[in-house]
Each structure stands twice: as structure tokens, then as C-alpha cells.
Design an enzyme around this catalytic site. Structure first.
Site, PDB file in Angstrom:
ATOM      1  N   HIS A   1       2.874  -6.895   4.527  1.00  0.00           N
ATOM      2  CA  HIS A   1       1.516  -6.457   4.852  1.00  0.00           C
ATOM      3  C   HIS A   1       1.186  -6.777   6.306  1.00  0.00           C
ATOM      4  O   HIS A   1       1.940  -7.450   7.011  1.00  0.00           O
ATOM      5  CB  HIS A   1       0.502  -7.174   3.956  1.00  0.00           C
ATOM      6  CG  HIS A   1       0.607  -6.809   2.511  1.00  0.00           C
ATOM      7  ND1 HIS A   1      -0.113  -5.787   1.952  1.00  0.00           N
ATOM      8  CD2 HIS A   1       1.358  -7.329   1.505  1.00  0.00           C
ATOM      9  CE1 HIS A   1       0.189  -5.676   0.664  1.00  0.00           C
ATOM     10  NE2 HIS A   1       1.092  -6.613   0.364  1.00  0.00           N
TER      11      HIS A   1
ATOM     12  N   GLU B   1       1.627 -11.486   5.731  1.00  0.00           N
ATOM     13  CA  GLU B   1       0.723 -10.737   6.604  1.00  0.00           C
ATOM     14  C   GLU B   1       1.268 -10.933   8.012  1.00  0.00           C
ATOM     15  O   GLU B   1       1.146 -12.016   8.590  1.00  0.00           O
ATOM     16  CB  GLU B   1      -0.711 -11.268   6.483  1.00  0.00           C
ATOM     17  CG  GLU B   1      -1.313 -11.161   5.085  1.00  0.00           C
ATOM     18  CD  GLU B   1      -1.887  -9.786   4.775  1.00  0.00           C
ATOM     19  OE1 GLU B   1      -1.807  -8.888   5.662  1.00  0.00           O
ATOM     20  OE2 GLU B   1      -2.419  -9.603   3.663  1.00  0.00           O
TER      21      GLU B   1
ATOM     22  N   HIS C   1       0.812  -1.213   0.000  1.00  0.00           N
ATOM     23  CA  HIS C   1       0.000   0.000   0.000  1.00  0.00           C
ATOM     24  C   HIS C   1       0.851   1.272   0.000  1.00  0.00           C
ATOM     25  O   HIS C   1       2.072   1.217  -0.144  1.00  0.00           O
ATOM     26  CB  HIS C   1      -0.992  -0.026   1.168  1.00  0.00           C
ATOM     27  CG  HIS C   1      -1.727  -1.317   1.273  1.00  0.00           C
ATOM     28  ND1 HIS C   1      -2.712  -1.686   0.387  1.00  0.00           N
ATOM     29  CD2 HIS C   1      -1.588  -2.365   2.131  1.00  0.00           C
ATOM     30  CE1 HIS C   1      -3.160  -2.890   0.699  1.00  0.00           C
ATOM     31  NE2 HIS C   1      -2.486  -3.324   1.753  1.00  0.00           N
TER      32      HIS C   1
END
Length: 316
Positions: A198, A280, A106
Site C-alpha cells: 500500500h 505503507e 486495492h
């Protein structure tokens, strides 16, 4: 499902990648993943207006987390390290001559560019949003801020071992890059390995990390057949070292306790021609995981665990 003890999990990883791969294959047969939404990594796209319902092509019934603001209102407990001035290797070492691509998930400014971020791009097997906003903790610490911080720490460690590190972005772009460009940057760099960083936005009580591996897909510009096996090896090494260094246990809601998940709907993996995984690092919406993710000392351990996994993979 409970996490189980960290020591027992570490021993299971140490038993060898084949054991982990088998479990990961079984885990990948179940369709959508809990807590995942519409974006390339399961995060929701930027809303077209100030508020709207998130897009969610997966089978998950969990509500996607709200989009983070362009700046985190809560300062994490330890400031980020100063970015290295270049992607050149900082020292001679065991990774001399290796190229590692680090993809900070992101961009903190994505929410300010809804039209650009919501634009559909071709990921070979279909289309997805250019990028997404990511998630945030309940106190407002954004995933994009977390991922860039860990990326800087990871770069410093890998450079100290002699690797050339290429970042897909360094927080210096107005938005993105799109998931297609993230893959392309790694491909053009001829990376020996790539990792996308992430943190998840699942339901409270859902805890732990998981590493996402590319499924075997072919369509359009996507053909992951050459990278599936080396990416599995990379993912197993990263997961095993992440357990050892951080003390975190594999996800209790994805991967059936293996810490591995296989997906064929992520453009960053589908379009990669080099071994690549996503990690993640924890669930930002769970208070216990959030306490770790916002702690600078823990983020340093996270970067160390990822770096050790990459190093093990590249050294064979």
C-alpha cells in the site's frame, strides 16, 4: 517528530527485532492512527454517489483523500515491468519450496463498483467494507496502480530466488477482491509469508513508510494468536531492509519512529492464518514522498527491500 538519519535508523533495526518489537508495542497502545480512514487498510470506501463524505471509524481527525479515478491522468516517470506469465518459481535458489503471497492493495476499477465495494463483510471482530478505492498523489497517480507495479517487481525478484509467488489479484478483476477473500487466498495457498502493498494518504508533511503488524485478536473467524509472533519477525525484517535499500526513513507520524504499527481492525490481517504484514510505502499526499512513489527506479528499490525482508524471514 523528525525522521532522524537513515544510517542511525538502519543501525537500530540491525540491533535486533526485540528492540523494534518493544517500541512497536508501545506505539500500538494509542488507538486510532493519523491519516487513516474507514477501509480495511485505512483508506476510504467508494462513495455511493459521485461525491459523499468518507466513512471514518478511527479516531483520526484528518480528512480522507479523494477517491482515485479509474485511470491515472499522470504517467509515472518509469513504466511498470511486464508481468510474469505465471506464479511458478522462475529459478532454483534460496527460496525454493517457499510460497509467498503478495497482495496488491486495492484495484484501479473499485471506484466503478461502489455497491459491491461498499458491501459490509465480516472480519471476525466486526464488519468493514469489502474493499476501498485507495488514495492517489495530487497529480493523480493511484495507489492501486502503485501497489500492482511494486507487486509485479516483487514477484519477479522472489521468483528469481526460487519462490512460488501467489498474487491475490493481478489487475484482471472488475473490482476487489474483498478483504476477506484476500486473506482466504493466502490461507488456501498455505503461504509461508504474505505481504500487502500500500501507500498512505495522510497530511502533507507526514512522511515515511510503516509496516502494519497484526494485533492479537479473536472473534468469529478471526484468531491471530498463532501468527502474531512470526508476523512481528516478518515485519521487523521487512522494515529493516526497506530502510537499507530505499534510504527511506520510518514514518514520522505513525509508530513513534519504529516503522512498525500494530492494528486489530484490518480484515486482511485478522483473518490470516499465515504470517502476514501490510506495508505503507510512503505518503502519496506529501510532495517529497510522492516524488519517490512515482519514480520507477525507487519502486524497484522498494520491491527489493521488501523481497530482502521476506527472504531474511524465510531463511531464519
Amino acid at each position: 517528530m523528525s525522521h532522524g538519519s537513515v544510517s542511525s535508523i538502519a543501525r537500530r533495526f540491525a540491533a535486533g527485532p526485540a528492540v523494534v518489537f518493544l517500541a512497536a508495542g508501545l506505539a500500538g497502545c494509542g488507538g486510532g492512527t493519523v491519516g487513516m480512514g474507514g477501509g480495511d487498510d485505512g483508506k476510504k470506501p467508494v462513495a455511493a454517489a459521485s461525491s459523499s463524505s468518507p466513512s471514518s471509524p478511527s479516531s483520526s481527525a484528518s480528512a480522507a483523500p479523494p477517491a482515485p479515478q479509474s485511470a491515472s491522468p499522470v504517467e509515472p516517470r518509469s513504466s511498470a515491468p511486464a508481468p510474469a506469465p505465471s506464479d511458478a518459481p522462475a529459478a532454483d535458489g534460496p527460496l525454493r519450496g517457499k510460497v509467498v503471497v503478495v497482495d496488491p492493495g486495492h484495484n484501479i476499477h473499485n471506484a466503478e463498483h461502489s455497491a459491491e465495494i461498499n458491501r459490509q463483510v465480516d472480519i471476525g471482530t466486526g464488519s468493514k467494507e469489502c474493499d476501498t478505492t485507495g488514495t492517489e498523489t495530487n497529480s493523480g497517480y493511484a495507489e492501486a496502480t502503485f501497489s500492482l507495479d511494486v507487486a509485479h517487481r516483487l514477484r519477479a525478484i522472489l521468483q528469481s530466488r526460487g519462490a512460488k509467488v501467489v498474487l491475490t489479484h493481478d489487475g484482471d478483476r472488475p473490482y476487489g477482491p474483498c478483504v476477506t477473500e484476500r486473506a482466504e487466498i493466502g490461507n488456501k495457498a498455505h503461504g509461508d509469508a504474505a505481504v500487502s502493498i500500500h501507500a498512505d494518504g495522510a497530511e502533507p508533511g507526514q512522511r515515511g513508510f510503516h509496516v502494519i503488524l497484526p494485533a492479537k485478536v479473536r472473534g468469529g473467524a478471526a484468531d491471530t494468536a498463532p501468527i502474531v509472533e512470526p508476523s512481528k519477525e516478518l515485519g521487523a525484517r521487512v522494515a529493516g531492509n526497506f530502510v537499507k535499500v530505499t534510504g527511506s526513513a520510518p514514518s514520522n507520524y505513525i509508530g513513534h519512529g519504529t516503522g512498525l504499527d500494530t492494528r486489530g481492525d484490518l480484515g486482511g490481517l485478522n483473518l490470516s492464518t499465515i504470517p502476514k504484514v501490510f506495508i505503507e510505502c510512503g505518503n502519496m499526499r506529501d510532495a517529497q514522498d510522492a516524488a519517490l512513489l512515482t519514480d520507477g527506479d525507487w519502486r524497484e528499490k522498494a520491491a527489493q527491500g521488501i523481497a530482502n525482508g521476506i527472504t531474511d524471514f524465510l531463511r531464519g
